[in-house]
Enzyme design. Structure first.
Site, short mmCIF file in Angstrom:
data_model
loop_
_atom_site.label_atom_id
_atom_site.label_comp_id
_atom_site.label_asym_id
_atom_site.label_seq_id
_atom_site.Cartn_x
_atom_site.Cartn_y
_atom_site.Cartn_z
N TYR A 194 0.81 -1.23 0.00
CA TYR A 194 0.00 0.00 0.00
C TYR A 194 0.84 1.28 0.00
O TYR A 194 0.34 2.35 0.31
CB TYR A 194 -0.90 0.04 1.24
CG TYR A 194 -2.01 -0.99 1.26
CD1 TYR A 194 -2.19 -1.90 0.23
CD2 TYR A 194 -2.90 -1.02 2.32
CE1 TYR A 194 -3.22 -2.83 0.26
CE2 TYR A 194 -3.93 -1.95 2.37
CZ TYR A 194 -4.08 -2.86 1.33
OH TYR A 194 -5.10 -3.78 1.38
N LYS B 93 3.84 -14.84 3.51
CA LYS B 93 3.59 -15.67 2.33
C LYS B 93 4.96 -15.95 1.71
O LYS B 93 5.23 -15.65 0.55
CB LYS B 93 2.66 -14.92 1.36
CG LYS B 93 2.20 -15.73 0.17
CD LYS B 93 1.32 -16.90 0.51
CE LYS B 93 1.07 -17.76 -0.71
NZ LYS B 93 0.49 -19.08 -0.41
N ASP C 102 -2.72 -17.77 3.50
CA ASP C 102 -3.87 -18.58 3.05
C ASP C 102 -4.27 -19.58 4.12
O ASP C 102 -5.46 -19.79 4.39
CB ASP C 102 -3.58 -19.26 1.70
CG ASP C 102 -2.15 -19.73 1.55
OD1 ASP C 102 -1.34 -19.52 2.49
OD2 ASP C 102 -1.82 -20.34 0.51
N ASP D 20 -5.03 -6.03 6.46
CA ASP D 20 -6.27 -5.42 5.99
C ASP D 20 -7.29 -6.51 5.65
O ASP D 20 -8.44 -6.49 6.10
CB ASP D 20 -5.94 -4.59 4.74
CG ASP D 20 -7.10 -3.72 4.30
OD1 ASP D 20 -8.06 -3.57 5.07
OD2 ASP D 20 -7.05 -3.20 3.17
N ASP E 5 -10.93 -7.90 7.98
CA ASP E 5 -12.34 -7.98 7.55
C ASP E 5 -12.88 -9.39 7.78
O ASP E 5 -14.03 -9.56 8.21
CB ASP E 5 -12.48 -7.64 6.05
CG ASP E 5 -12.63 -6.14 5.83
OD1 ASP E 5 -12.10 -5.36 6.65
OD2 ASP E 5 -13.27 -5.75 4.84
#
Ligand code: ATP
Length: 357
Positions: free
Chosen positions: A139, A189, A222, A246, A250
């Site tokens: 970001y 990751k 994941d 982020d 959620d």
């Protein structure tokens, strides 16, 4: 920065959409909480956001960071309105403030309150915190578009991960885990990405040596998404990059009943600038003005604000009043399957605050 005295100076930015509605539900509760503990809330309301952008060409003034530095903390509702491009408000206000105040860490607690329905089964007892790095990663805004308009447009988005920034977030996450159940999961990751996330792994393992009482586990993002649904109670503190934090927050919000239930704090770990406390949700234009917004995310953000400024008992009172109000389905807003309005739930919380000894 103050906050240790009994007066708490808070800059309140209601913003757009449901922002003003959830903020209006929160401020009286924070006032009551502080009053009950011989404190007082001094509010400076700021009209920053979409409306200001339309009239003045900028969502906040050029000296916004200085204005905010004159307070102990910021309570922020939400920004975003259909007639203003998202980036003008997101970058022009909330990301702008985070960068100018160097609010390097985003703390997102997720707690399932008894009696609150969720779309995931068996969430009773879920109590976790996501510590999200707030300034770098995917970001950071580095990149560009090559061959624009040729039909072969090439979007380049560069992720940046630097040692100092990872260390800063890691220290915060380890400290928090040490105050909780002592378990930290680093989410990366590193099997598919070869540079940035392996650096996260190395740096966080080094930092871990300074926190022998905290157990460190490294989990691929994941796998973490699946575990969050299958076994969320196994999670205490998660440390994640800007992007992964982020997305996962959620997902984690669903464990608590959805976006209306998820609070957050943007803080500078050395506390040399005021933090910005805000619900994770956005301006929710689809429900703005209908009275359907759930104010809990904002109320719990207010509780985080009080706690970070040293008003732990007042913060606990807010959480207890929220928990007690939510235990009665009559106080549930439509996102929780009920028919209570924002104001109904807010007064249920406020009444409980005022009845507290
Ligand atoms: P933005 O671009 O400002 O983030 P958005 O609509 O894309 O806006 P949110 O505002 O987070 O994203 O809303 C996502 C969904 O969650 C919407 O359907 C919205 O109605 C719902 N929602 C968000 N906040 C609340 C809330 N406080 N109470 C109830 N529902 C909410």
């Amino acid at each position: 920065m103050g906050g240790n005295g009994r007066g708490v100076r808070v800059a309140v930015i209601p913003g757009d959409g449901v922002g003003p509605e959830v903020v209006a539900a929160t401020v009286p509760v924070l006032e009551a909480a502080l009053r009950a503990h011989d404190g007082c809330l001094q509010v400076t309301e700021l009209d920053w956001g979409g409306e200001r952008f339309l009239t003045e060409g900028a969502a906040m003034p050029a000296d916004a960071a200085d204005i905010v530095r004159g307070t102990d903390a910021v309570l922020f509702g939400a920004v975003g309105r259909p007639d203003v491009p998202d980036h003008e408000l997101v970058w022009g206000l909330i990301i702008g403030l985070r960068q100018q105040l160097d609010l390097a860490v985003n703390v997102r607690p997720v707690r399932a309150f008894p009696g609150v329905p969720t779309k995931v089964r068996d969430t009773d007892g879920v109590d976790l915190v996501i510590v999200r790095e707030n300034t770098e990663g995917e970001y950071v805004g580095a990149g560009g578009v090559a061959h624009a308009g040729t039909g072969n447009d090439l979007g380049i988005e560069v992720a940046l991960h630097s040692r100092g920034v990872i260390e800063r977030a890691a220290h915060h996450a380890f400290t928090l885990a040490g105050q909780r159940r002592g378990q930290l999961c680093l989410v990366t990751k590193s099997n598919a990405m070869r540079y940035g996330y392996p650096l996260w792994d190395r740096v966080v393992r080094e930092v871990a040596e300074q926190y022998p009482d905290v157990t460190l586990e490294t989990v691929l993002v994941d796998a973490m998404a699946a575990r969050m649904i299958q076994n969320p109670k196994s999670l205490d503190v998660l440390l994640a990059s800007n992007l992964f934090g982020d997305i996962l927050s959620d997902l984690a919000a669903v464990l608590a009943g959805g976006m209306g239930m998820a609070p957050s704090a943007n803080i500078r770990p050395d506390r040399s600038a005021p933090g910005v406390y805000e619900p994770v949700h956005g301006s929710a234009p689809d429900i703005a003005g209908t009275g359907a917004a759930n104010p809990v995310a904002c109320l719990l953000s207010g509780a985080l604000l009080l706690e970070d400024l040293g008003h732990r008992a007042a913060a606990e009172d807010v959480r207890a009043a929220v928990a007690d109000a939510l235990a009665d389905p009559a106080n549930h807003t439509p996102d929780l399957g009920g028919s209570a309005t924002t104001a109904d739930l807010a007064s249920a919380v406020l009444n409980r605050m005022e009845k507290r000894p």
